[in-house]
Design an enzyme around this catalytic site. Structure first.
Site, PDB file in Angstrom:
ATOM      1  N   GLY A  45       1.861   1.003  -2.672  1.00  0.00           N
ATOM      2  CA  GLY A  45       0.399   0.930  -2.403  1.00  0.00           C
ATOM      3  C   GLY A  45      -0.326   2.137  -1.924  1.00  0.00           C
ATOM      4  N   ASP A  46       0.247   2.734  -0.974  1.00  0.00           N
ATOM      5  CA  ASP A  46      -0.614   3.893  -0.554  1.00  0.00           C
ATOM      6  C   ASP A  46      -0.313   4.905  -1.881  1.00  0.00           C
ATOM      7  OD1 ASP A  46      -0.485   2.673   1.847  1.00  0.00           O
ATOM      8  OD2 ASP A  46       1.506   3.402   2.535  1.00  0.00           O
TER       9      ASP A  46
END
Length: 302
Positions: free
Chosen positions: A250-251
């Site tokens: 997600g980052d």
């Protein structure tokens, strides 16, 4: 310049084994140590894509020094505030038949050190981007994200918020440039379970009505949906691949989105494509995706 804030960075100790047995002695077959934390991950992937990014946050003790050393070794720019007491946390990630994580607590952050971070934020210039990612330590006030956005109100600093629950909802009034919940987190915000793209887009529009300019909803192996500030819904599937490690995916999507947005002059479709490419590439590898990893996935997308 892009800045990322990680209030509680970590050393991620990742061990791999065929099977993990609780209550028994387990022996690792492979082990690695990485610098960790959501903002740290965003900055590292941006660096891999040759987008300058500076890590802000707090480090303490020998573990903090190692976080900084590893980040610098990866070519990143750091301006961490060093705490006088305690140790930066160690997070244990066990990769076996399932993924298991044990996250450490981290040090106490005294008020004078927090004010030093606020001074760094006050020094940001128009055109800069600030990424606020992840949960906050229990010792910090629970409105810390709001305090930061309040300081930046009226200035031309783009703010990205990757957080959950009230931490995310309470900053909407400051009109962040981008928020990135996943579909489960988005559903929890509005006390519902989201099953279709239409339902996801409807809840994303609620966040936009509350103030968010762009809402990027990650859907795991199903790609992502973006509700852009132009009012359009963008939808793209992830390419097929084997999930190796979900930590940092997600980052990486946030980093890819920012890289695509900057390199394309603000094209939201390109930003989404780069976001999915970076997120998927990290998920398909042991750690955060390299530029070549991301290019390979990018070439598979329409």
């Amino acid at each position: 310049m892009i800045y990322t804030v990680t209030f509680n960075p970590s050393l991620d100790y990742v061990v791999q084994m065929k099977e993990f047995k609780a209550g028994d002695i387990n022996r690792a077959e492979a082990e690695t140590i990485y610098p960790g934390g959501k903002g740290v991950n965003v900055a590292l992937v941006l660096g891999n894509l040759h987008i300058p990014a500076k890590m802000l946050g707090f480090i303490a003790g020998f573990t903090g020094r190692e976080i900084e050393r590893l980040a610098l070794e990866c070519g990143s720019d750091c301006d961490f505030i060093v705490l006088d007491e305690g140790y930066s946390r160690i997070n244990l990630k066990i990769s076996a038949d399932d993924e298991t994580a044990v996250n450490g607590m981290g040090p106490v952050i005294p008020d004078d050190k927090l004010q030093a971070l606020m001074a760094q934020i006050d020094g940001m210039a128009d055109g800069d981007t600030l990424v606020l990612a992840g949960s906050i330590p229990a010792a910090l006030p629970d409105d810390i994200y709001e305090r930061i956005l309040r300081r930046l109100e009226g200035r031309s600093v783009r703010v990205v918020v990757d957080a959950t629950g009230d931490l995310l909802k309470n900053v909407m009034k400051y009109k962040p440039f981008l928020v990135k919940p996943n579909n489960f987190e988005l559903g929890e915000l509005f006390d519902t379970v989201l099953k279709t793209d239409e339902e996801i887009a409807e809840c994303a529009r609620k966040l936009q009505d509350m103030g968010a300019r762009n809402v990027l909803v990650s859907l795991g192996g199903d790609g992502a949906l973006l509700l852009g500030e132009d009012g359009r819904v963008y939808r793209m599937q992830s390419p097929k691949g084997k999930l190796v490690n979900s930590v940092g995916a997600g980052d990486s999507m946030v980093a890819g989105f920012l890289a695509g947005f900057e390199s394309s002059g603000g094209d939201l479709q390109e930003a989404l494509k780069m976001g999915i490419s970076a997120g998927s590439a990290s998920a398909f590898h042991d750690w955060l995706a390299t530029e070549d990893d991301i290019k390979e996935v990018y070439g598979q997308l329409p």
